[in-house]
Design an enzyme around this catalytic site. Structure first.
Site, mmCIF file in Angstrom:
data_model
loop_
_atom_site.group_PDB
_atom_site.id
_atom_site.type_symbol
_atom_site.label_atom_id
_atom_site.label_comp_id
_atom_site.label_asym_id
_atom_site.label_seq_id
_atom_site.Cartn_x
_atom_site.Cartn_y
_atom_site.Cartn_z
ATOM 1 C CG ASP A 89 -1.854 -1.057 1.132
ATOM 2 O OD1 ASP A 89 -2.206 -1.626 0.244
ATOM 3 O OD2 ASP A 89 -2.442 -1.521 2.182
ATOM 4 C CB SER A 108 0.695 -5.923 7.124
ATOM 5 O OG SER A 108 -0.795 -5.581 7.213
ATOM 6 C CB THR A 136 -9.656 -14.373 7.356
ATOM 7 O OG1 THR A 136 -10.336 -15.545 8.333
ATOM 8 C CG2 THR A 136 -10.609 -13.058 7.194
ATOM 9 C CB VAL A 195 -10.771 -11.055 10.685
ATOM 10 C CG1 VAL A 195 -11.579 -10.821 9.754
ATOM 11 C CG2 VAL A 195 -9.452 -10.201 10.496
ATOM 12 C CB SER A 196 -13.084 -15.373 10.654
ATOM 13 O OG SER A 196 -11.944 -15.948 11.426
ATOM 14 C CG MET A 283 3.101 -46.763 26.808
ATOM 15 S SD MET A 283 3.784 -45.750 28.180
ATOM 16 C CE MET A 283 5.213 -45.518 27.437
ATOM 17 C CB CYS A 435 13.514 -41.945 26.688
ATOM 18 S SG CYS A 435 14.163 -41.639 24.912
HETATM 19 N N1 3NM Z 1 -3.897 -9.781 7.883
HETATM 20 P P1 3NM Z 1 -8.478 -14.082 10.973
HETATM 21 S S1 3NM Z 1 -3.781 -12.207 8.407
HETATM 22 C C1 3NM Z 1 -6.212 -9.229 7.579
HETATM 23 O O1 3NM Z 1 -0.759 -11.796 8.108
HETATM 24 C C2 3NM Z 1 -5.262 -10.144 8.057
HETATM 25 O O2 3NM Z 1 -0.990 -9.421 7.903
HETATM 26 C C3 3NM Z 1 -3.082 -10.740 8.048
HETATM 27 O O3 3NM Z 1 -8.037 -13.151 10.079
HETATM 28 C C4 3NM Z 1 -1.485 -10.623 8.055
HETATM 29 O O4 3NM Z 1 -8.552 -13.638 12.288
HETATM 30 C C5 3NM Z 1 -5.368 -11.426 8.075
HETATM 31 O O5 3NM Z 1 -9.804 -14.540 10.630
HETATM 32 C C6 3NM Z 1 -6.718 -12.224 8.361
HETATM 33 O O6 3NM Z 1 -7.816 -15.610 11.068
HETATM 34 C C7 3NM Z 1 -6.942 -12.723 9.872
HETATM 35 MG MG MG Z 2 -3.719 -3.558 1.467
#
Ligand code: 3NM
Ligand code: MG
Length: 522
Positions: A89, A108, A136, A195-196, A283, A435
């Protein structure tokens, strides 16, 4: 200063069936969201503007900052509080020149270069992602992972830029995310972006509230953390011995389940060692049985000496974390192959270990240190120059107890370092003694787990009980049993040593622990 603790990213296409955008957003705000970013990738400008306007009105009502993804024009049009910019961007300085003074700009970041650039450009916050895998957004870069976030936080140096993690965060992995994402200097995230889990939920209020509650839980634990300078009195050598004796009694009285996913070389002797200590081994390796087993009190050992059953290892650890059962991880031969390194990273990225146990070569490989090399499952050379500092640093990084085994054993929780000098060189003459140390630690952690029903203390976020004591107890029990076995007249070599060792585990007494355990607290 904005509160980034629960940062919601919206997207109209994610709405649960029958949900209206403004309604979902208001429910999320009522649930405790502290920042809102409007992220619309496929809307025409007019529709985007309308969504942004609705968001602005609601964010004002709940006094929460509004951020617009990518579109400076929309941010200006609705007088949003800022923008969020991806790597492709508009550059930060151009956005800054277009926006009013004080606008929040987020970037980001997926790697150290991104982070350094964002700091240099004067961004207000960064979104580190993706921390977990997600559907997402179509990811174009590798998943960072919880432990990887720590590396990116390291790159911030002294900058006061704020940080959120993003990608696949939900109520089932939020605690692991907050706990595990820490820099080597102890810097933590300022928040998480979701987000989701919120916006695709049929009930955004409850979804946000659930996340909010986990954030509060974590904040309380951070506040309660033991002071770094003060060693509690129970961690004097005598206090530790009393603690070990108490756990030995509890194991024999209650016979906790010690679930072990281990390798084919040692399965039988590990199960017998567990029985000898008075606990109950199982086990089991099939993913389908991991949930049921996690409901039974005890502990889990994950030993990947012959790396198989990865799916079961992942699930077992996750369920154990949920049930606050100790997870002891023995990354056998992790330095030997790239495959083992990747697998260890995946396991540790998914669940929180309570104890990680290894020899110098294994722990060096985990810590990505070149100081000690491995050959197969064995460590080469005489170990670390400063074992105490090494275990302490690794314990801080991995957020758990670290046990470094060798002629001297070193154990740390990140604050205290304990040095143990028991054992016998006969241990090196049989296979699977390392172990068995893991098995004994898991058994003592199962016992420690029984001593604690409370919910306080940082270690208790993922496992109830004193895991430092559990780790020390396991090592002390095996090394004292080895001394007793090696001293027996009926032991002629490795063939007779192994059964004698198992006998001596079952015959271990409190007097032996009191008289013979060689414990130093540093
Ligand atoms: N950016 P959810 S991952 C918008 O890695 C976005 O920069 C990301 O969505 C990045 O919470 C992402 O549903 C989506 O997994 C995250
Ligand atoms: Mg962008």
């Amino acid at each position: 200063m904005a509160d980034y603790s629960l940062y919601l990213v919206t997207g109209r296409h994610l709405l649960s069936h029958g949900k209206v955008y403004a309604q979902a957003l208001e429910e999320a705000l009522q649930g405790g969201v502290t920042v809102v970013q409007v992220r619309e990738k496929d809307l025409d400008t007019l529709e985007f503007l309308e969504i942004a306007r609705q968001s602005k009105a609601l964010c004002e009502k709940y006094k929460v900052p509004l951020i617009i993804n990518d579109r400076i024009d929309i941010a200006l049009a609705v007088q949003a509080d800022g923008v969020h910019l991806g790597q492709t961007d508009m550059p930060v300085h151009v956005a800054r020149s277009l926006l009013p003074p004080g606008a929040l700009i987020g970037v980001s970041c997926n790697n150290v270069e991104h982070v350094k650039q964002a700091v240099h450009d004067g961004a207000d916050y960064i979104g580190i992602g993706a921390v977990w895998s997600t559907t997402t957004k179509r990811l174009t870069s590798p998943v960072v992972g919880v432990r990887g976030v720590g590396t990116l936080l390291d790159a911030l140096d002294a900058s006061n830029i704020r940080t959120v993690a993003i990608g696949g965060i939900s109520s089932s992995n939020l605690l692991r995310t907050l706990h595990g994402a820490i820099s080597s200097s102890g810097r933590r995230l300022d928040g998480v972006a979701v987000v989701s889990d919120i916006f695709a939920s049929p009930d955004p209020f409850s979804a946000a509230k659930r996340l909010r509650d986990i954030i509060s839980l974590h904040n309380n634990h951070v506040l309660q953390q033991r002071s770094l300078t003060e060693v509690p009195s129970r961690y004097t050598p005598d206090g530790i011995k009393s603690g070990i004796i108490n756990i030995m009694r509890l194991i024999r009285e209650s016979s906790p389940l010690v679930h072990q996913i281990t390798n084919v070389v040692v399965t039988n002797q590990s199960a017998n060692a567990t029985l000898a200590l008075g606990a109950s081994p199982i086990m089991a390796t099939a993913p389908e049985e991991m949930y049921d087993l996690s409901r039974i009190p005890g502990a889990l050992l994950i030993n990947f000496g012959t790396v198989k059953d990865k799916e079961g290892m992942i699930l077992a650890g996750q369920f154990a974390n949920d049930a606050k059962k100790p997870v002891v991880f023995d990354p056998v031969g992790v330095g030997a192959t790239q495959f083992r390194k990747t697998t260890a990273a995946e396991l540790l990225g998914t669940w929180q270990a309570s104890v990680i146990k290894g020899n110098a070569g294994e722990l060096a490989a985990l810590a990505e240190s070149n100081e000690v090399q491995s050959k197969g499952v064995d460590s080469v050379g005489s170990g670390f120059a400063d074992s105490a500092s090494f275990v302490k640093a690794l314990a801080r990084k991995e957020r758990c107890i670290v046990v470094l085994t060798g002629p001297t054993d070193w154990i740390s929780d990140g604050d205290i370092v304990v040095r143990l000098d028991n054992g016998d060189k006969m241990l090196a003459s049989i296979t699977g003694s390392g172990c068995m140390v893991g098995t004994c630690i898991a058994t003592f952690c199962a016992g420690a787990n029984l001593t604690d029903t409370g919910d306080d203390g940082v270690s208790n976020m993922f496992a109830k009980g004193d895991m430092l004591l559990g780790a020390i107890g396991g090592v002390v029990a095996l090394t004292l049993a080895a001394e007793a076995a090696a001293g027996r007249k009926d032991v002629f070599g490795s063939g007779t040593f192994l059964p004698a060792l198992i006998d001596e585990l079952s015959r271990l007494t409190s007097d032996t622990v009191r008289d013979k355990a060689n414990i130093q607290v540093l």
